[in-house]
Design a protein around this motif. Sequence first.
Motif, mmCIF file in Angstrom:
data_model
loop_
_atom_site.group_PDB
_atom_site.id
_atom_site.type_symbol
_atom_site.label_atom_id
_atom_site.label_comp_id
_atom_site.label_asym_id
_atom_site.label_seq_id
_atom_site.Cartn_x
_atom_site.Cartn_y
_atom_site.Cartn_z
ATOM 1 N N UNK B 354 0.838 -1.197 0.000
ATOM 2 C CA UNK B 354 0.000 0.000 0.000
ATOM 3 C C UNK B 354 0.874 1.247 0.000
ATOM 4 N N UNK B 355 1.899 1.256 0.860
ATOM 5 C CA UNK B 355 2.726 2.455 0.898
ATOM 6 C C UNK B 355 3.609 2.571 -0.341
ATOM 7 N N UNK B 356 3.993 1.439 -0.952
ATOM 8 C CA UNK B 356 4.856 1.608 -2.132
ATOM 9 C C UNK B 356 4.032 2.026 -3.355
ATOM 10 N N UNK B 357 2.782 1.565 -3.456
ATOM 11 C CA UNK B 357 1.898 2.094 -4.500
ATOM 12 C C UNK B 357 1.713 3.595 -4.320
ATOM 13 N N UNK B 358 1.491 3.978 -3.070
ATOM 14 C CA UNK B 358 1.266 5.389 -2.778
ATOM 15 C C UNK B 358 2.509 6.203 -3.114
ATOM 16 N N UNK B 359 3.686 5.652 -2.763
ATOM 17 C CA UNK B 359 4.931 6.376 -3.036
ATOM 18 C C UNK B 359 5.127 6.548 -4.531
ATOM 19 N N UNK B 360 4.826 5.481 -5.280
ATOM 20 C CA UNK B 360 5.002 5.554 -6.730
ATOM 21 C C UNK B 360 4.061 6.588 -7.325
ATOM 22 N N UNK B 361 2.799 6.566 -6.853
ATOM 23 C CA UNK B 361 1.833 7.548 -7.343
ATOM 24 C C UNK B 361 2.252 8.956 -6.994
ATOM 25 N N UNK B 362 2.773 9.103 -5.779
ATOM 26 C CA UNK B 362 3.195 10.418 -5.304
ATOM 27 C C UNK B 362 4.340 10.941 -6.151
ATOM 28 N N UNK B 363 5.288 10.039 -6.473
ATOM 29 C CA UNK B 363 6.425 10.448 -7.279
ATOM 30 C C UNK B 363 5.956 10.893 -8.665
ATOM 31 N N UNK B 364 5.030 10.110 -9.237
ATOM 32 C CA UNK B 364 4.506 10.480 -10.551
ATOM 33 C C UNK B 364 3.779 11.814 -10.489
#
Lengths: 326, 372
Positions: B354-364
Amino acid sequence: MNAYFFARKIGQIVSLILLMVVVLYAIFRLMPGNPAELFLISSRTRASTVELKALEAQLGLAGGKWNFHGFLIYFEDMLTFNFGYDYYYQATVWQLLSLALPYTLLLLGTAAVLSYVGGIPLGIVATWFRGKRTEGGIVTSALVLNAVPYFILAIVLYLYFVSYLKIAPVRAEFPWTDITSPSLANFATVVTDMALPLVTLVVIGAAAHLLTMRASMVSVLGEDFITTARAKGVPERSIMFRHAARNAMIPVSTRMALEFALLASGAIITEIIFSWPGIGHLIFQAILDLDYPLAEGALFLISLIVILAYGMLDFIHAWLDPRIQL
Amino acid sequence: MQVPPPSPVAAVRAGRRPNPQIAQFKRTLFFLRRNTLAVIGLGILLFFVAVALGSFFYPAPAFVMPQECGTLGNIANASSCICTYQIGTTPPGAGCYPVQSVSPSLIAPTESLHPVSLGPLPMGSLSTDTGTPYFYNLFAGMVKGSPWSLGIASSVVISMSLIGMMLGSVAGYKGGILDELIMRATDIFLAIPGLLLLIVILATVGSLFSSLEGRLAILIGAFILTGWPIYTRIVRSQVLVTREQKYVEAAKASGARSGRILRKHIIPNSVYPVLVQMSLDIGTIPLSLAALVFLGFQIFPSIQFPEWGNITAESVNQTFLKGILTYCATDSSCVFPWWQIFLPGLTLFLFAISVSFLADGLRDALDPRLRR
């Protein structure tokens, strides 16, 4: 290449190494109790008083725990790589390290190579298919693999292949000569012994490299020299794999330096679960056993390798990107 | 259907001047919402937060003292016993515990943890090995553990990023000898690989306290000590870029002191990479804790300290480290206790993903070049 920069870099590395010796000294002296006495009462050893005195002298403890003379002995020993004799295993620290190091280098070196070979081209391919379904699939599966708890993955692999199917060995027991005298049978033993820990390390490593590579590729593709290459009609494949990939390797090369830390220290958890007789296993056991000569020597050696690897980074970056001036 | 990102132009035309930071935040949120993965990640994370809040109303996990059902050769109540024994030894080995009174899919017969190898190490005092086996409801443990895990992970990550922001911005903005000192300190900490540094710290000071609070403080401190250098480096490199911007020059020209420039201009504008790193790190903390406990650095038994990593390690230790294979009186009732690994593993996996999906989305969302 600028002489001032070079001198400054060397000065930095040397001062870091000296500082590291001081920090390690402090850490090991902060541990409660007299290490030599604790060592004597530890269950697995039967050290004599003579050995205890010798150990105290070797560790610089003869004049108490925090004396300056002891520090000087320690300082000199570390800088001359004289890590001393290990009473726990009845061998010199160098002998122990040189027994474990090939195992770690073999496992982690292979894992590093495989995860780069798997991760970096896939990262480039993912950027090539930007906005398409291929990219979504690659990136999503990398994110999923990256989130797999490595420690549980290792245990599941162990339980399934070793305990249940019984097709992998309980403990890697191949003698080191198996690798130095290559033959097909020897190669097969090495492969079966190494397969499970290797899978654990490669799955996690490749996914991480893929994500780093993709992120840095995307930012490089926005740069002017890519537009120039496109304008002069360089084929897309060449732009991706030659022009962009080389530049995008910079953040990945920083990861490689971090990987050096792993190469030197071993992957502790993986080595312990699969009973891999490498450095990580050795250091962990040394810290648990209060085996000071071994723990001090190994930690110093690891940090030395990492510091040198980081020091090299600037030069590698300059080689990868001609715009970086040293 | 493409909805354009919210633009500040309309508001400016209407005579209102939006706060640029809020406008930036809204734009980030807009791009985050378009990313399916990020929304899924956020959903899972919110679910965990809800569980953590609800867990205070959930009954505490039951600890049932098992009755022994006899040794393997002589099992009193054959059909309801699971027996455990070490790999390589022939049964009868360790005790057999009845399983039918409770649902086997939820309850793992967990013996209190036996430390791997303690010797005279200071960590020896960290084990509270009572030697009594007890049943432990894994599901209830995971529910009860969620506030602990989320609390520990977020407090570690927040403290690391605060330290990093403070030191990194000072180092990057002031430069000179201060910069040199702070950066060499980060180098020292980065030179020892993370897990090894954690082990060394715990071995050095781990036995100072015997209370749960004291040990927890040491654990959190050790995590912070291992993680702050990365944040400091990220913030520093970000500050090196921001301090050359025109608005910093403008602030300087209008007579602002460096403290104010740092607080008002430089730190807010270098906060986003830190946010990404935070969401990457937060998922790994329960996992590192599990690794530590697995290696024998037990903080507290999971009865008092039901943290996810702690439960995972105890549960996994039971199935793996002690080399336990289930041996059942009748072959048909023989079940491998897969749930002991699956349930904690799934929790850790979902949290990390969940946090790595969120991090990836945040980076994008934060980097216009990465937007799909």
